[in-house]
Design an enzyme around this catalytic site. Sequence first.
Site, PDB file in Angstrom:
ATOM      1  N   CYS A  12       8.852   3.676  -7.842  1.00  0.00           N
ATOM      2  CA  CYS A  12       7.994   2.713  -7.143  1.00  0.00           C
ATOM      3  C   CYS A  12       6.718   3.456  -6.767  1.00  0.00           C
ATOM      4  O   CYS A  12       6.754   4.385  -5.966  1.00  0.00           O
ATOM      5  CB  CYS A  12       8.727   2.205  -5.903  1.00  0.00           C
ATOM      6  N   CYS A  66       8.041   0.681   3.350  1.00  0.00           N
ATOM      7  CA  CYS A  66       6.782   1.158   2.798  1.00  0.00           C
ATOM      8  C   CYS A  66       5.794   1.555   3.892  1.00  0.00           C
ATOM      9  O   CYS A  66       5.482   0.775   4.783  1.00  0.00           O
ATOM     10  CB  CYS A  66       6.202   0.024   1.949  1.00  0.00           C
ATOM     11  N   GLY A 120      -0.251  -0.278  -0.766  1.00  0.00           N
ATOM     12  CA  GLY A 120      -1.451  -0.905  -1.307  1.00  0.00           C
ATOM     13  C   GLY A 120      -1.166  -2.183  -2.070  1.00  0.00           C
ATOM     14  O   GLY A 120      -0.029  -2.506  -2.402  1.00  0.00           O
ATOM     15  N   GLU A 121      -2.248  -2.903  -2.326  1.00  0.00           N
ATOM     16  CA  GLU A 121      -2.183  -4.143  -3.100  1.00  0.00           C
ATOM     17  C   GLU A 121      -2.759  -3.834  -4.486  1.00  0.00           C
ATOM     18  O   GLU A 121      -3.980  -3.638  -4.625  1.00  0.00           O
ATOM     19  CB  GLU A 121      -2.997  -5.227  -2.362  1.00  0.00           C
ATOM     20  N   GLU A 128       3.093   7.317  -0.647  1.00  0.00           N
ATOM     21  CA  GLU A 128       4.534   7.435  -0.856  1.00  0.00           C
ATOM     22  C   GLU A 128       4.925   6.937  -2.244  1.00  0.00           C
ATOM     23  O   GLU A 128       4.349   5.983  -2.745  1.00  0.00           O
ATOM     24  CB  GLU A 128       5.263   6.581   0.188  1.00  0.00           C
ATOM     25  N   CYS A 157      -3.848  -0.037   3.153  1.00  0.00           N
ATOM     26  CA  CYS A 157      -3.972  -1.360   2.526  1.00  0.00           C
ATOM     27  C   CYS A 157      -4.827  -2.249   3.418  1.00  0.00           C
ATOM     28  O   CYS A 157      -4.829  -2.103   4.636  1.00  0.00           O
ATOM     29  CB  CYS A 157      -2.584  -1.981   2.354  1.00  0.00           C
ATOM     30  N   CYS A 207      -0.339  -7.348   6.180  1.00  0.00           N
ATOM     31  CA  CYS A 207       0.916  -8.100   6.348  1.00  0.00           C
ATOM     32  C   CYS A 207       1.632  -7.568   7.595  1.00  0.00           C
ATOM     33  O   CYS A 207       1.763  -6.349   7.754  1.00  0.00           O
ATOM     34  CB  CYS A 207       1.811  -7.925   5.118  1.00  0.00           C
ATOM     35  N   HIS A 214      13.370  -4.282   6.388  1.00  0.00           N
ATOM     36  CA  HIS A 214      13.519  -2.924   6.924  1.00  0.00           C
ATOM     37  C   HIS A 214      12.726  -2.879   8.236  1.00  0.00           C
ATOM     38  O   HIS A 214      11.501  -3.018   8.205  1.00  0.00           O
ATOM     39  CB  HIS A 214      12.862  -1.896   5.982  1.00  0.00           C
ATOM     40  N   CYS A 237       4.594  -4.879   7.612  1.00  0.00           N
ATOM     41  CA  CYS A 237       4.442  -3.693   6.757  1.00  0.00           C
ATOM     42  C   CYS A 237       3.711  -2.568   7.474  1.00  0.00           C
ATOM     43  O   CYS A 237       2.634  -2.760   8.033  1.00  0.00           O
ATOM     44  CB  CYS A 237       3.683  -4.106   5.498  1.00  0.00           C
TER      45      CYS A 237
HETATM   46  S1  SF4 Z   1       1.180  -2.734   1.171  1.00  0.00           S
HETATM   47 FE1  SF4 Z   1       1.864  -4.746   0.424  1.00  0.00          FE
HETATM   48  S2  SF4 Z   1       3.101  -5.551   2.100  1.00  0.00           S
HETATM   49 FE2  SF4 Z   1       1.930  -3.855   2.939  1.00  0.00          FE
HETATM   50  S3  SF4 Z   1       0.073  -4.786   3.840  1.00  0.00           S
HETATM   51 FE3  SF4 Z   1      -0.401  -4.194   1.734  1.00  0.00          FE
HETATM   52  S4  SF4 Z   1       0.011  -6.001   0.498  1.00  0.00           S
HETATM   53 FE4  SF4 Z   1       1.030  -6.311   2.478  1.00  0.00          FE
END
Ligand code: SF4
Length: 341
Positions: free
Chosen positions: A105, A330, A157-158, A92, A112, A116, A287, A119
């Site tokens: 963004c 996200c 993603g990180e 996205e 990921c 978290c 969200h 998310c």
């Molecule tokens: S995208 Fe960002 S908020 Fe979502 S799990 Fe990965 S590090 Fe965490």
Amino acid sequence: MQKEKLYGKTLNELIAVAKRIGLPGFAAKQIADWLYKKEIKTIGEMTNLSKRMRDVLSEEYEIGLSDPESASVSKDGTKKYLFKVLKDKFIETAYIPEEDRATICVSSQAGCKMGCIFCMTGKQGFQGNLSSDEILNQFRSLPEFKELTNMVYMGMGEPLDNITEVLKSLDIMTSTWGYGWSPTRITVSTVGLVGVLKEFLAKTKCHLAVSLHSPFDEERRKLMPIQRTNTVKEILDIIRDFDINNQRRVSFEYILFDGMNDTQRHVKEIARILNGIKCRINIIRFHPIPGSDSHSPDLKTTISFKEALSAKGIVTTLRASRGVDIQAACGLLSTLELNRK
Ligand code: SF4
């Protein structure tokens, strides 16, 4: 034969390409100009390269841009695009217009590993790292490309878990031979991977945004499992060691959860741990995502939390929720697409 993409290559990589296929050295700079300063989509349009040079290049290479697969438009003007990457995955990209700026963004990974709990991308699990061309294609192939003023690496993603490709994309964004953007127009967000945070801070001048969400180890660990091996203290120690000058900004992202991380005890501890660090805090309202019964506190609590932090001398902003009507959290849209497939 699958052709290799030229888009997303750094100048040094283009020099290596030119050398390997027998083009003169200056051709690399010309190719970079066409890729990043002019809006071409085919090698045939590189008209200051001879016909022979373009033919040789086309035998093994293509530009490699690809349009988004679909778009959703919010009534507040936010747009969310789905791009296909890694052959059959979806990521996205959000376009966020404001009065005086237009921000993109971008995602840096499909899925990921960080997990978290708030998310949706985390719930997808990890599907792969994006290459620098897949990161930058989100920028270049965005229909609003020409309006963009700012870029944030806050999508799926990180970014620091894909540091090589992210650094390459930042090099292309900020170099004079690339897009030539000031690094102060770009913010990279991270959970704070201590092993690579130093490398990021040393190799770029882009702004840094760290996901904090709680100043207390135990509580942050429940929200972000990565806290187990990457503690807030370690992250802050690294940031303290760097000379964060007036140009570069460090911010801490703080998603407010009702009755969980929104108390005066949290305000006090945040002020204590950030003492001495020139930074700001961005408060974000949660969200909601499927399967989570967490929610944001009411506006009154949110504002008094913000004011309490400001009263401690910390520059604190309350980020407006954008695109709530288009699954803006996200990972929601791409999860729907994955399930549909
Ligand atoms: S995208 Fe960002 S908020 Fe979502 S799990 Fe990965 S590090 Fe965490």
